[in-house]
Write a protein that holds these residues in place. Structure first.
Motif, short mmCIF file in Angstrom:
data_model
loop_
_atom_site.label_atom_id
_atom_site.label_comp_id
_atom_site.label_asym_id
_atom_site.label_seq_id
_atom_site.Cartn_x
_atom_site.Cartn_y
_atom_site.Cartn_z
N PHE A 171 0.83 -1.19 0.00
CA PHE A 171 0.00 0.00 0.00
C PHE A 171 0.87 1.24 0.00
CE2 PHE A 171 -3.94 -2.16 0.55
CZ PHE A 171 -3.66 -3.29 1.32
N ASP A 172 0.42 2.21 -0.75
CA ASP A 172 1.18 3.46 -0.84
C ASP A 172 0.78 4.35 0.32
OD1 ASP A 172 1.69 5.98 -3.45
OD2 ASP A 172 2.68 5.60 -1.52
N LEU A 173 1.73 4.63 1.19
CA LEU A 173 1.42 5.40 2.40
C LEU A 173 1.47 6.89 2.16
CD1 LEU A 173 3.47 3.31 4.95
CD2 LEU A 173 0.98 3.47 4.80
N LEU B 97 3.83 -0.77 3.94
CA LEU B 97 2.64 -1.49 4.38
C LEU B 97 2.30 -2.55 3.34
CD1 LEU B 97 0.54 -1.49 6.69
CD2 LEU B 97 -0.92 -0.07 5.27
N TRP B 98 2.45 -3.78 3.76
CA TRP B 98 2.20 -4.88 2.83
C TRP B 98 0.90 -5.58 3.19
CZ3 TRP B 98 5.97 -5.55 -0.82
CH2 TRP B 98 7.20 -5.06 -0.53
N SER B 99 0.29 -6.16 2.20
CA SER B 99 -0.74 -7.17 2.54
C SER B 99 0.00 -8.41 2.97
CB SER B 99 -1.63 -7.46 1.32
OG SER B 99 -0.87 -8.12 0.33
N ILE C 99 11.85 6.46 -9.82
CA ILE C 99 11.22 5.35 -10.54
C ILE C 99 10.23 4.69 -9.55
CG2 ILE C 99 11.67 3.21 -11.80
CD1 ILE C 99 14.56 4.08 -12.09
N PRO C 100 9.12 4.32 -10.01
CA PRO C 100 8.15 3.65 -9.10
C PRO C 100 8.77 2.39 -8.52
CG PRO C 100 7.22 3.92 -11.33
CD PRO C 100 8.56 4.53 -11.35
N PHE C 101 8.39 2.10 -7.29
CA PHE C 101 9.02 0.98 -6.59
C PHE C 101 8.76 -0.33 -7.29
CE2 PHE C 101 11.05 -0.86 -3.07
CZ PHE C 101 10.47 -2.12 -2.89
#
Lengths: 978, 142
Positions: free
Chosen positions: A82-84, A216-218, A404-406
């Motif tokens: 999740f993007d915090l 934050l991971w699922s 760059i996006p993760f």
């Protein structure tokens, strides 16, 4: 604000974690508070400024957003992560003492970073996350903080429906077993009921840099991510291990230290990675954060130092690339310093690495690149490895920073880079090995080639020598043959005997002359061949040669069997052969003929000598006589009152007579200019030596060094041996010269006085004329006016006065004329006497008419002289002739004739004549023979005539007979006047 | 004007008083009427001729008797000056000189003297010479 320098390509540098604002920090001096700004270096200062700016920015942004509570994160999507971003709020607890209950209702400020970073701070920070499970299922999320170095992390999870707050603890300072999760990174599992909202409060504090990279991971997402991470880690560390083992093997085989260094480098990298990945507690026995720091220290230190050492040793830079070696040396020194600083003060060390890291990375890349460029192919893999790192590291940084996006894959890029680098190193090692082998082989081949070339050359040499040897032998044979025929054809005899006197050689001529043969005589002595005496003689000669080792010569007369006597000039000499055996060699020349000739010569010589004796006696006698003669001549020369010298062309004086020696001294072998004038070189203008040029006599005057005048006569003189000399004769004319000079002076004086006198006479007479004229005129006027008017004998007196005045006038006029004869003369020219006579007669016209004299004149020539004076002369003479003519039929005849070199003019009259005793007197000035008044005249006429004649270098005389007449003669030479 | 009416103006330039007397004596023989002016040096002679100074009203002489031996200005200078002036060039000029040097006489003739008489002469000769001047020059018309 990223700090790419920290990332760029250095093996072993801890990789950057995503989204972290890597503001470098510094450890404060505990008792001094924050380090004073001025004590930092420039980089540190810049960093502090940046840090402050960032914090201010963050603070201002937070203030701006104050009151804006970030919305809860919507968890209804099912991403893995999740993007915090935009959901985090902060609260700073400066004291660190506030507890949760106090905090939870305080205002939190939202931040726009997903990974808050606070740098160094003493504050405790509270992070608030609002999470909203929008799904209808139960959800578990995993909150990961990717920083194992946070000291304390407290979790407070709230839920609106539950009043109980879940509290958990984690952190590096929390003992391993007490942590909420024993994982490398602090983890927290948050469970959500369907549609449940939960708020998470994080309390973080750290003594080091406070960075909170939140993910934050699922749950599922985390699992897979974790698996992937561990796979990558496993690959990475596996790869590292593999490299280490490979290097160990290489080291054992090749025994090259480079491989050892490489092992250390990799160990360093591994240690760093272990620390940074938070694996230390899991993998090692160390669980305290200090231990982690130490490991990190050690790892970075090792990597920094041994990376360079490895490159240096592997490429053999010291020998092969001295310039690059120096550069590497410098880098090594800086790295060592850095490692030390890391140990002393970790955070300062980190600052150092940030500053130095990129330089080091690029320097190494370029250095290795240069090595490759300069032909070291081993370097190519190393270079590639460096390049890979340089390429991938920025990617990694960009990813972490958020450009760059993760992406999980790209997040491993740095590890990949290290692995790739390691692979390249391995390749380089292998390459190095094969290159070494190749080099060795080529070296070997070269050596073999060299060796075979040498062998070929040696072989050639040998063959050459062999050929030469053959040639030499041939030459020797030829030479022997030549020598043999030489000896045999020589008209002289030659032989050789050994020490015992046995014949070992006889030349053909010897054989012929003595009628023997070498073949018969070989080994025989003289005693076998010759009569005893002869043989003994020979033996004696031989022995003396042998004993003295010197050659001897002798003449021998040998009477042959037929009585003929032959004369030999023999030489005997010692001969030593190469083996050291001694012989006596001999040669002999037949000098019979010569001897005969000598005898004859001797006879002739005796005859000659006898004759010579006779002759010598004769010559002696002659010489005696000559000597006397010579002596006489010499005496003459010596006693001459003039000097005679002989001079050589080179200025020597071979002869000087006594006069010269007495006047000018002895020459003592010196040159003329040396001892006469004390000069060191000849006189520039030497009159004497012109004789040598002209070869003609030369006469000149000279003033000698003794001050006397000499009249010099120089003659070219041929000496007895034919050489050209100068003979000089000098006559001392000093007295004569002096007399001459005196005479000249007297002459000058006289001339002057004469001139003065004449001048005086002229002036006087000239000046006298004026008053005289006045007197005459006045008297004449008086006479004219008062004639017959005055009483008594006034008339007579006046007459008398006038007459006297007139007479005086005439006298003065004549005196003037007389004086002018010297002062005023006209130029000398050819004067026609005809004209002169005519002129004179014209001047005397009235007198002639009065007297009625008949004048006849012959043809007159021309003479050289002064025309005016000649007129006067003839005028006076003719005038006299007329004046003293007889009263009845006076006649005057003028004629001229030539006698020798004179013209003689005669003026003949038939007058009263002159008495002989007066002949001289009449020519004297003012002399008159007759009573005063009988005849006109001043008495100067003849004096004037005489003077004029003298001026013309002539003569005047008179022949006269009283009562008959007079003839005056004037002789004028052809060259009258000087 | 007939010669009888003419009065010949004669200028005598002479410093020797005896010679002046001699000239007067010689002129006594002249038949023509004449007036004798005497100046004793060259400058005065020029003043007379150019009618300068105290000779402002001088008569123009018909005859100049010039002694070369003068104080102040020399006779030859006066002679040349006289002859250079066109107004005076027609005046008969007789140079009387004590010099009998040929060069001086030549100079006088070159400078324009009509006649040169040398001085050491008897009075009679002088009188004759002066008389011949009268005869030659001033009786020409007759």
């Amino acid at each position: 604000m990223l700090w790419p320098s920290r990332i760029a390509g250095e093996v072993g540098v801890p990789p950057v974690k995503p989204g972290i604002l890597t503001i470098p920090t510094f450890r404060p001096i505990p008792d001094a508070g924050t380090m004073p700004f001025i004590r930092l270096n420039y980089a540190g200062q810049v960093r502090v400024v940046l840090q402050i700016t960032v914090l201010l920015a963050m603070a201002s942004y937070a203030t701006a957003l104050a009151g804006n509570v970030p919305p809860p994160l919507n968890l209804n999507d099912r991403p893995s992560m999740f993007d915090l971003l935009g959901h985090i709020a902060l609260y700073e607890d400066k004291t660190g003492l506030e507890d949760f209950d106090a905090i939870r209702h305080k205002p939190f400020h939202p931040i726009s970073a997903a990974a808050p970073s606070f740098g160094f701070t003493r504050s405790t920070y509270w992070i608030k996350l609002a999470l909203d499970n929008k799904t209808a299922e139960r959800l578990t999320t995993v909150l990961e903080i990717a920083n194992p170095f946070l000291d304390f992390i407290d979790y407070f999870v709230t839920s609106p429906s539950i009043s109980h707050v879940e509290r958990y603890r984690s952190g590096a300072r929390v003992p391993w077993d007490n942590r909420v999760s024993q994982t490398r990174y602090p983890l927290l599992y948050i469970h959500f009921a369907p549609h449940e909202q939960r708020t998470l409060f994080l309390r973080v504090q750290s003594a080091s840099a406070l960075r909170v990279p939140l993910f934050l991971w699922s749950e599922a997402g985390y699992r897979s991510a974790e698996r992937f991470q561990y796979l990558c880690l496993g690959l990475f560390f596996g790869g590292m291990l593999f490299l280490i083992i490979y290097s160990i093997f290489a080291w054992f085989i090749l025994r090259q230290r480079a491989y050892l260094y490489y092992i250390l480098t990799i160990a360093g990298v591994g240690a760093c990675q272990l620390a940074l990945e938070g694996l230390v507690p899991r993998v090692t026995i160390f669980s305290q954060p200090e231990r982690m720091l130490h490991l990190l220290n050690a790892g970075m230190g090792l990597t920094l130092i041994f990376n360079i050492v490895f490159i240096t040793t592997f490429m053999d830079a010291r020998a092969r690339f001295p310039v690059l070696y120096r550069i590497l040396d410098v880098l090594l020194v800086i790295s060592v310093v850095n490692a030390v600083v890391l140990v002393v003060d970790f955070y300062a060390g980190i600052v150092f690495i940030f500053a130095y890291g990129i330089i080091l990375a690029w320097a190494l890349a370029i250095t290795v690149g240069m090595m490759w460029f300069w032909g070291e192919s081993q370097a190519r893999y190393l270079f590639l490895g460096q390049v890979v790192l340089q390429v991938l590291a920025p990617v990694h940084v960009a990813l972490m920073v958020g450009f760059i996006p993760f992406n999980l894959v790209l997040a491993q890029s740095l590890k990949v880079a290290y692995l790739a680098q390691g692979m390249f190193f391995a390749l380089a090692l292998a390459d190095g090995y094969s290159i070494m082998q190749r080099r060795f082989r080529t070296m070997l081949e070269e050596q073999v080639a060299q060796r075979s070339a040498q062998l070929v050359r040696a072989n050639d040499n040998l063959e050459q020598q062999l050929a030469e040897r053959k040639r030499a032998e041939q030459a020797l044979r030829e030479s022997e043959e030549r020598f043999r025929s030489f000896m045999n054809n020589s008209p002289n005899i030659a032989w050789m005997k050994d020490e015992e006197g046995r014949y070992v050689y006889m030349s053909k001529t010897y054989e012929k002359r003595y009628g023997v043969r070498l073949a018969d005589c070989y080994g025989k002595t003289g005693f076998d061949l010759w009569p005893r005496e002869l043989a003994e003689q020979f033996r004696k000669g031989d022995q003396s040669v042998l004993s003295s080792g010197q050659p001897i010569q002798m003449t021998e007369e040998i009477t042959g069997q037929d009585g003929t006597r032959t004369c030999w000039w023999k030489f005997k000499f010692p001969v030593v052969d190469p083996l050291g055996r001694r012989y006596v060699g001999g040669i002999g020349v037949d000098i019979t003929e010569r001897k005969r000739a000598e005898e004859a010569l001797q006879e002739a010589k005796d005859n000659l000598e006898a004759r010579v004796k006779e002759r010598t006696a004769e010559l002696e006698a002659a010489r005696e006589a000559a000597g006397v003669e010579r002596q006489r001549l010499y005496d003459v020369l010596e006693t001459l009152p003039v000097y005679v010298v002989l001079l050589t062309p080179d200025y020597y004086v071979p002869f000087a007579n006594r006069f010269f020696r007495e006047r000018f001294g002895e020459s003592h072998g010196r040159r003329c200019y040396e001892y006469l004038f004390e000069r060191s070189e000849p006189c520039e203008i030497c009159e004497t030596y012109t004789v040598l040029k002209t070869m003609a006599p030369h006469q000149w005057d000279w003033t000698g060094p003794d001050g006397r005048n000499y009249d010099i006569y120089d003659f070219p003189f041929i000496d007895a041996d034919g050489s050209n000399l100068i003979m000089e004769m000098g006559i001392d004319i000093t007295e004569r010269k002096q007399a001459e000079d005196a005479l000249k002076q007297t002459l000058a004086d006289l001339t002057k006085s004469n001139a003065d006198l004449e001048q005086f006479a002229y002036v006087a007479s000239h000046d006298l004329q004026e008053p005289l004229r006045n007197v005459t005129t006045a008297l004449q006027i008086l006479e004219k006016r008062y004639k017959s008017r005055l009483s008594g004998d006034a008339d007579q007196l006046i007459n008398y006065a006038v007459d006297s005045a007139r007479r005086m006038k005439d006298l003065i006029a004549d005196l003037l004329k007389y004086s002018r004869l010297a002062t005023r003369s006209q130029p000398i020219e050819m004067v026609d006497i005809e004209k002169v006579v005519n002129r004179a007669m014209l001047n005397l016209e009235s007198l002639i008419e009065r007297r009625g004299t008949k004048i006849t004149c012959d043809k007159m020539p021309a003479v050289r002289g002064d025309s005016t004076q000649l007129v006067q002369l003839f005028q006076n003479l003719i005038g006299n002739a007329v004046k003293f003519g007889r009263p009845e039929s006076p006649q005057v005849h003028i004629s001229a004739r030539r006698i020798d070199n004179e013209r003689v003019f005669s003026i003949k009259d038939n007058g009263i004549g002159i008495d002989e005793r007066h002949f001289k007197r009449i020519f004297v000035i003012f002399q008159q023979l007759n009573k005063r008044g009988s005849f006109d005249g001043t008495g100067m006429g003849l004096a004037i005539v005489k003077k004029i004649v003298e001026r013309h270098r002539g003569r005047v005389w008179v022949e006269s007979e009283a009562g008959v007449g007079s003839t005056f003669y004037v002789a004028i030479p052809d060259e009258p006047l000087t | 004007m007939t010669p009888q009416d003419m009065t010949i103006e004669i200028l005598l330039v002479e410093d020797n008083p005896i010679d002046i007397l001699m000239t007067r004596e010689a002129l006594k023989n002249w038949t023509i009427k004449h007036r004798l002016h005497v100046v004793e040096d060259g400058e005065e002679a020029l003043d007379f001729l150019f009618r300068r100074g105290r000779h402002g009203a001088a008569a123009r002489p018909d005859l100049i008797l010039l002694d070369l031996n003068l104080p102040k200005k020399s006779g030859t200078e006066v002679l040349s000056e006289i002859r250079q002036d066109p107004g005076l060039s027609t005046i008969a000029l007789v140079v009387v000189t004590t010099s009998d040097a040929g060069s001086d006489l030549q100079v006088c003739h070159e400078l324009g003297a009509d006649l040169c008489i040398t001085k050491p002469l008897d009075l009679e000769d002088y009188i004759a010479a002066i008389g011949s001047i009268e005869e030659f020059w001033f009786s020409a018309a007759g």
